[in-house]
Design a protein around this motif. Structure first.
Motif, PDB file in Angstrom:
ATOM      1  N   ASP A 244     -21.878 -18.828  -0.394  1.00 40.56           N
ATOM      2  CA  ASP A 244     -20.670 -18.035  -0.611  1.00 40.56           C
ATOM      3  C   ASP A 244     -20.059 -17.464   0.662  1.00 40.56           C
ATOM      4  O   ASP A 244     -18.894 -17.060   0.652  1.00 40.56           O
ATOM      5  CB  ASP A 244     -20.971 -16.876  -1.578  1.00 40.56           C
TER       6      ASP A 244
ATOM      7  N   SER B  44     -27.122 -16.905  -1.439  1.00 43.14           N
ATOM      8  CA  SER B  44     -25.774 -16.343  -1.573  1.00 43.14           C
ATOM      9  C   SER B  44     -25.025 -16.399  -0.250  1.00 43.14           C
ATOM     10  O   SER B  44     -23.842 -16.749  -0.207  1.00 43.14           O
ATOM     11  CB  SER B  44     -25.850 -14.893  -2.073  1.00 43.14           C
TER      12      SER B  44
ATOM     13  N   GLU C  19     -22.369 -14.381  -5.121  1.00 46.52           N
ATOM     14  CA  GLU C  19     -22.940 -14.573  -6.450  1.00 46.52           C
ATOM     15  C   GLU C  19     -24.467 -14.548  -6.370  1.00 46.52           C
ATOM     16  O   GLU C  19     -25.062 -14.748  -5.318  1.00 46.52           O
ATOM     17  CB  GLU C  19     -22.477 -15.909  -7.038  1.00 46.52           C
TER      18      GLU C  19
END
Length: 350
Positions: A20, A16, A229
């Motif tokens: 992200d 993540s 996410e």
């Protein structure tokens, strides 16, 4: 400009952060892994450096190509400065964890990284309680083809503890490996539990996640964070049992033979030049893994799994021995850091 190497460890929202946060932050020139949203790097040459040369090459091969790797990192740093970036970041959890037995050991990796990046580089490790981590790792290994039950997995860790990833779970040794070559002042240690709520979700502020805010502080960049996410969910207990049964009949990744690679697709840049000589199907195991996970999920919806060894028993002499050794390592780390570790790091199984 600040340079950061994020070394993991695995199963600490690493994917993540890579996909992200690092890859999307406008003030970061991100080298990888995950710079393309998958397993890619800034370019194929950079991918080869960190997926092959750093992790697997013998000493004489690394030494031969070390200067080219240094030159590539300097080029990235110059490009970052020219683009007005504030930070250059590499994130790869295998830098803290010997995922496959043929990887270089962590101290070798630390030395090689220091030779490539040079002085002044900050190393960041995000740690997690080893009892929780070990169960999550077992799930991940079965997902990637391991044909062993939980008890067999623990036996493997114990019997081959001087050559597998067990020393990397001794966090005092992990910290020593990187502090020795980068210096104590350039090493930053975090604990996942301090950034999580009791329900497992990440703590937030009005600016975003506390975790990404702390990393932004290390880098000197904006702490405004996008949503992180969940990219790599664990298999449910039912799916895990079916997947283990399938692993025992369809060999791939960690079920491969000794002289086969467990993560062949991550060596795509290293073997690209060999395709005229070798009949290589780089993504063979990836396809098998995905097919078998889908099959396990389908079976779990209609068939109760037969006992297969995936039940993660923790009340065994071997498990207690492992936790006792790791608890001693955590006590040594606490003494080194001069602070108490988060709740549960004593790993008391009594």
């Amino acid at each position: 400009m600040n340079t950061l190497i994020h070394i993991g460890i695995p199963k600490t929202v690493t994917t993540s952060l890579q996909k992200d946060f690092f890859a999307k932050h406008p003030e970061v020139l991100y080298l990888g892994v995950g710079s393309d949203g998958e397993i890619g790097y800034a370019d194929t040459e950079t991918e080869r450096i960190f997926e092959h040369l750093l992790l697997y090459a013998r000493a004489e091969v690394f030494e031969k190509e070390r200067d080219l790797a240094r030159k590539k990192i300097r080029e990235h740093a110059d490009r970052a400065a020219g683009a007005g970036k504030k930070a250059l970041v590499l994130s790869l959890e295998w830098l803290s964890f010997r995922f496959t037995p043929d990887m270089a050991d962590t101290r070798t990796l630390a030395r090689r990284l220091r030779e490539i990046f040079g002085p002044g580089t900050t190393v960041f490790a995000l740690l997690r309680r080893q009892d929780h981590l070990l169960q999550s790792l077992y799930n991940e290994y079965v997902k990637h083809g391991l044909p062993m039950g939980w008890g067999e997995f623990l036996e493997y860790i114990y019997k081959f503890r001087e050559r597998n990833f067990f020393p990397d779970l001794c966090y005092d040794q992990l910290v020593e490996s990187y502090a020795r070559v980068f210096g104590e002042s350039n090493l930053r240690i975090g604990f996942l539990e301090e950034y999580r709520e009791r329900d497992g979700s990440l703590k937030t502020t009005e600016r975003g996640y506390e975790l990404t805010g702390a990393i932004a502080g290390l880098l000197g960049i904006s702490d405004k964070s996008p949503a992180l996410e969940h990219h790599n969910p664990s298999l449910s207990s039912q799916v895990l049992a079916h997947k283990l049964a399938l692993n025992r009949s369809v060999r791939h990744d960690f079920g491969n033979l000794l002289f086969e690679h467990a993560t062949l697709h991550r060596q795509r840049t290293a073997h690209g030049r060999d395709r005229e000589l070798l009949d290589l199907d780089i993504y063979r195991d990836v396809r098998k893994k995905r097919m078998l996970i889908q099959e396990a999920q389908a079976r779990a919806r209609v068939i109760a799994p037969a006992p297969s060894g995936t039940r993660m028993e923790t009340d065994t002499p071997l498990y207690h021995w492992l936790m006792a050794r790791l608890g001693e390592a955590n006590a040594a780390l606490a003494a080194r850091l001069g602070r108490a570790l988060p709740e549960g790091y004593d790993l008391d199984t009594e």
